[in-house]
Design a protein around this motif. Structure first.
Motif, PDB file in Angstrom:
ATOM      1  N   LYS A  69       7.333   1.325  -0.741  1.00 25.63           N
ATOM      2  CA  LYS A  69       5.974   1.485  -1.680  1.00 25.63           C
ATOM      3  C   LYS A  69       5.279   2.629  -1.179  1.00 25.63           C
ATOM      4  O   LYS A  69       4.511   2.893  -2.115  1.00 25.63           O
ATOM      5  CB  LYS A  69       4.897   0.205  -1.504  1.00 25.63           C
ATOM      6  CG  LYS A  69       4.437   0.035   0.238  1.00 25.63           C
ATOM      7  CD  LYS A  69       3.784  -1.219   0.405  1.00 25.63           C
ATOM      8  CE  LYS A  69       3.271  -1.316   1.815  1.00 25.63           C
ATOM      9  NZ  LYS A  69       2.433  -2.497   2.060  1.00 25.63           N
ATOM     10  N   TYR A  70       5.509   3.542  -0.264  1.00 24.93           N
ATOM     11  CA  TYR A  70       4.971   4.591   0.134  1.00 24.93           C
ATOM     12  C   TYR A  70       5.248   5.625  -0.883  1.00 24.93           C
ATOM     13  O   TYR A  70       4.755   6.895  -0.869  1.00 24.93           O
ATOM     14  CB  TYR A  70       5.164   4.815   1.516  1.00 24.93           C
ATOM     15  CG  TYR A  70       4.604   4.202   2.547  1.00 24.93           C
ATOM     16  CD1 TYR A  70       2.954   4.201   2.749  1.00 24.93           C
ATOM     17  CD2 TYR A  70       5.388   3.130   3.224  1.00 24.93           C
ATOM     18  CE1 TYR A  70       2.303   3.093   3.412  1.00 24.93           C
ATOM     19  CE2 TYR A  70       4.540   2.229   4.112  1.00 24.93           C
ATOM     20  CZ  TYR A  70       3.310   2.194   4.427  1.00 24.93           C
ATOM     21  OH  TYR A  70       2.814   1.350   5.265  1.00 24.93           O
ATOM     22  N   PHE A  71       6.531   5.650  -1.430  1.00 25.03           N
ATOM     23  CA  PHE A  71       7.031   6.699  -2.314  1.00 25.03           C
ATOM     24  C   PHE A  71       7.450   6.364  -3.669  1.00 25.03           C
ATOM     25  O   PHE A  71       7.623   6.832  -4.712  1.00 25.03           O
ATOM     26  CB  PHE A  71       8.185   7.465  -1.891  1.00 25.03           C
ATOM     27  CG  PHE A  71       9.552   6.699  -1.254  1.00 25.03           C
ATOM     28  CD1 PHE A  71      10.558   6.659  -2.262  1.00 25.03           C
ATOM     29  CD2 PHE A  71       9.535   5.914  -0.215  1.00 25.03           C
ATOM     30  CE1 PHE A  71      11.672   5.882  -2.015  1.00 25.03           C
ATOM     31  CE2 PHE A  71      10.697   5.156   0.204  1.00 25.03           C
ATOM     32  CZ  PHE A  71      11.756   5.215  -1.001  1.00 25.03           C
ATOM     33  N   PRO A 123       6.093   4.216  -6.032  1.00 28.59           N
ATOM     34  CA  PRO A 123       5.168   4.583  -7.126  1.00 28.59           C
ATOM     35  C   PRO A 123       5.100   5.960  -7.588  1.00 28.59           C
ATOM     36  O   PRO A 123       4.905   6.052  -9.019  1.00 28.59           O
ATOM     37  CB  PRO A 123       3.822   4.160  -6.471  1.00 28.59           C
ATOM     38  CG  PRO A 123       4.294   3.153  -5.366  1.00 28.59           C
ATOM     39  CD  PRO A 123       5.596   3.507  -4.765  1.00 28.59           C
ATOM     40  N   ARG A 124       5.195   6.890  -6.986  1.00 32.10           N
ATOM     41  CA  ARG A 124       5.234   8.309  -7.263  1.00 32.10           C
ATOM     42  C   ARG A 124       6.271   8.702  -8.257  1.00 32.10           C
ATOM     43  O   ARG A 124       6.212   9.246  -9.264  1.00 32.10           O
ATOM     44  CB  ARG A 124       5.190   9.285  -6.317  1.00 32.10           C
ATOM     45  CG  ARG A 124       3.865   9.270  -5.298  1.00 32.10           C
ATOM     46  CD  ARG A 124       3.784  10.399  -4.283  1.00 32.10           C
ATOM     47  NE  ARG A 124       2.619  10.465  -3.486  1.00 32.10           N
ATOM     48  CZ  ARG A 124       2.505   9.718  -2.353  1.00 32.10           C
ATOM     49  NH1 ARG A 124       3.637   9.088  -2.021  1.00 32.10           N
ATOM     50  NH2 ARG A 124       1.511   9.768  -1.718  1.00 32.10           N
ATOM     51  N   LEU A 125       7.580   8.068  -7.765  1.00 34.56           N
ATOM     52  CA  LEU A 125       8.616   8.245  -8.591  1.00 34.56           C
ATOM     53  C   LEU A 125       8.472   7.543 -10.391  1.00 34.56           C
ATOM     54  O   LEU A 125       8.864   7.960 -11.056  1.00 34.56           O
ATOM     55  CB  LEU A 125       9.934   7.627  -7.947  1.00 34.56           C
ATOM     56  CG  LEU A 125      10.488   8.464  -6.505  1.00 34.56           C
ATOM     57  CD1 LEU A 125      11.622   7.700  -5.874  1.00 34.56           C
ATOM     58  CD2 LEU A 125      10.599   9.688  -6.857  1.00 34.56           C
ATOM     59  N   ALA A 148       5.735   6.693 -11.395  1.00 36.61           N
ATOM     60  CA  ALA A 148       4.791   7.493 -12.371  1.00 36.61           C
ATOM     61  C   ALA A 148       5.431   8.651 -13.225  1.00 36.61           C
ATOM     62  O   ALA A 148       5.180   8.585 -14.387  1.00 36.61           O
ATOM     63  CB  ALA A 148       3.421   8.252 -11.492  1.00 36.61           C
ATOM     64  N   ARG A 149       6.260   9.367 -12.326  1.00 40.14           N
ATOM     65  CA  ARG A 149       7.153  10.503 -13.164  1.00 40.14           C
ATOM     66  C   ARG A 149       7.963   9.733 -14.330  1.00 40.14           C
ATOM     67  O   ARG A 149       8.202  10.299 -15.512  1.00 40.14           O
ATOM     68  CB  ARG A 149       8.061  11.205 -12.332  1.00 40.14           C
ATOM     69  CG  ARG A 149       7.026  12.171 -11.245  1.00 40.14           C
ATOM     70  CD  ARG A 149       7.766  12.746 -10.326  1.00 40.14           C
ATOM     71  NE  ARG A 149       9.129  13.396 -10.718  1.00 40.14           N
ATOM     72  CZ  ARG A 149       9.916  13.944  -9.698  1.00 40.14           C
ATOM     73  NH1 ARG A 149       9.806  13.452  -8.409  1.00 40.14           N
ATOM     74  NH2 ARG A 149      11.207  14.286  -9.979  1.00 40.14           N
ATOM     75  N   ARG A 173       7.584   6.934 -15.915  1.00 39.43           N
ATOM     76  CA  ARG A 173       6.774   6.548 -16.823  1.00 39.43           C
ATOM     77  C   ARG A 173       6.452   7.529 -17.981  1.00 39.43           C
ATOM     78  O   ARG A 173       6.294   7.517 -19.142  1.00 39.43           O
ATOM     79  CB  ARG A 173       5.572   5.665 -16.541  1.00 39.43           C
ATOM     80  CG  ARG A 173       5.585   4.344 -16.100  1.00 39.43           C
ATOM     81  CD  ARG A 173       6.318   3.345 -16.969  1.00 39.43           C
ATOM     82  NE  ARG A 173       5.521   3.258 -17.983  1.00 39.43           N
ATOM     83  CZ  ARG A 173       4.300   2.358 -17.850  1.00 39.43           C
ATOM     84  NH1 ARG A 173       4.031   1.626 -16.886  1.00 39.43           N
ATOM     85  NH2 ARG A 173       3.677   2.317 -19.242  1.00 39.43           N
ATOM     86  N   THR A 180       8.030   6.258   7.969  1.00 43.17           N
ATOM     87  CA  THR A 180       6.895   6.390   6.943  1.00 43.17           C
ATOM     88  C   THR A 180       5.743   6.958   7.111  1.00 43.17           C
ATOM     89  O   THR A 180       5.295   7.414   8.541  1.00 43.17           O
ATOM     90  CB  THR A 180       6.610   4.920   6.189  1.00 43.17           C
ATOM     91  OG1 THR A 180       5.827   4.140   7.221  1.00 43.17           O
ATOM     92  CG2 THR A 180       7.929   4.342   5.923  1.00 43.17           C
TER      93      THR A 180
END
Length: 258
Positions: free
Chosen positions: A109-111, A113-115, A117-118, A120, A249
């Motif tokens: 969950k630390y990384f 969501p950033r992936l 976002a890209r 989406r 993490t």
């Protein structure tokens, strides 16, 4: 004898799976954006179609019957097959729409969501759902077809899956900065044996990796406490309650790798 299953609809199957997931008609109704009476009607029609009760009802409490437990396995498989067929037809139509369900271990969950976002931005027509669990839970979700892909440290050997490594996620021992082992420099494993470890639950991949490592090194692991949350383990290590072993993490920076 004529088959009773021909009268079962996919809407009834999906309703049944959601009620079984929560063991609650009200929560299933919220998930499906239906009214509770509509959910109750779908279940009644399903039970009439298969000529068996799938839930035992005792007041507001419901449980799966034996027949319901067996039927749940098949219902999940049928829904997973329908989703696979829908995805295949979408590829033929070259449409970028649909639902992508991702399962991941808690440290992802630390990384992730950033992936996502890209993702989406590049695929705005695709809805994404995430489920967080330990390794055992993710394997079960994959087996039941409840997630499209899973992000975990070790691929499951018990399932026929395609795996793709895409990021380093090292495992490290951690301790508070003022812990005695930190005075040694790079302490050997034997130096850690006197101290209790704060570990994840048995179903966790990190716990399995730690125990396997100690077995390979023929060393005794002293377990002082189990915790199901990485964040809670972090706070416990910082408070001096013990050492730990975890995925590297960002929160590890608050402690220190041994």
């Amino acid at each position: 004898m004529a088959s009773l299953m021909k009268n079962v609809t996919f809407r009834q199957l999906r309703t049944f799976v959601e009620v079984a997931r929560y063991l609650s008609f009200a929560r299933a109704a919220e998930t499906l954006h239906l009214t509770p009476p509509a959910v109750t009607m779908q279940i009644k029609e399903l039970e009439l179609a298969i000529d068996l009760p799938v839930f035992d009802r005792q007041g507001r409490k419901i449980t799966l019957t034996t027949a319901g437990e067996y039927f749940l396995v098949h219902a999940k498989r049928m829904l997973a097959m329908l989703k696979d067929a829908d995805n295949a037809m979408a590829r033929f139509r070259r449409l970028e729409t649909g639902l992508l369900t991702i399962g991941m271990v808690s440290t992802a969950k630390y990384f992730v969501p950033r992936l996502l976002a890209r993702f989406r931005v590049e695929h705005p027509g695709v809805d994404v759902q995430m489920q967080v669990g330990n390794r055992e839970q993710l394997v079960a979700l994959l087996h039941n077809g409840e997630v499209d892909l899973a992000i975990m440290g070790r691929p499951p050997k018990e399932l026929a899956t395609r795996t793709e490594p895409f990021a380093a996620h090292p495992l490290v021992f951690i301790a508070p900065p003022d812990h005695p082992v930190m005075q040694i420099g790079h302490p050997p494993l034997a130096a850690l044996e006197p101290y209790p470890f704060i570990v994840r639950e048995q179903a966790s991949g990190t716990r399995a990796a730690l125990e396997q490592f100690y077995q390979e090194q023929r060393r005794d692991l002293r377990i002082g406490m189990e915790m199901p949350s990485n964040e809670t383990i972090k706070q416990a290590v910082m408070a001096g309650m013990g050492l730990s072993f975890c995925r590297c993490t960002p929160w590890v920076w608050s402690c220190k790798a041994v």
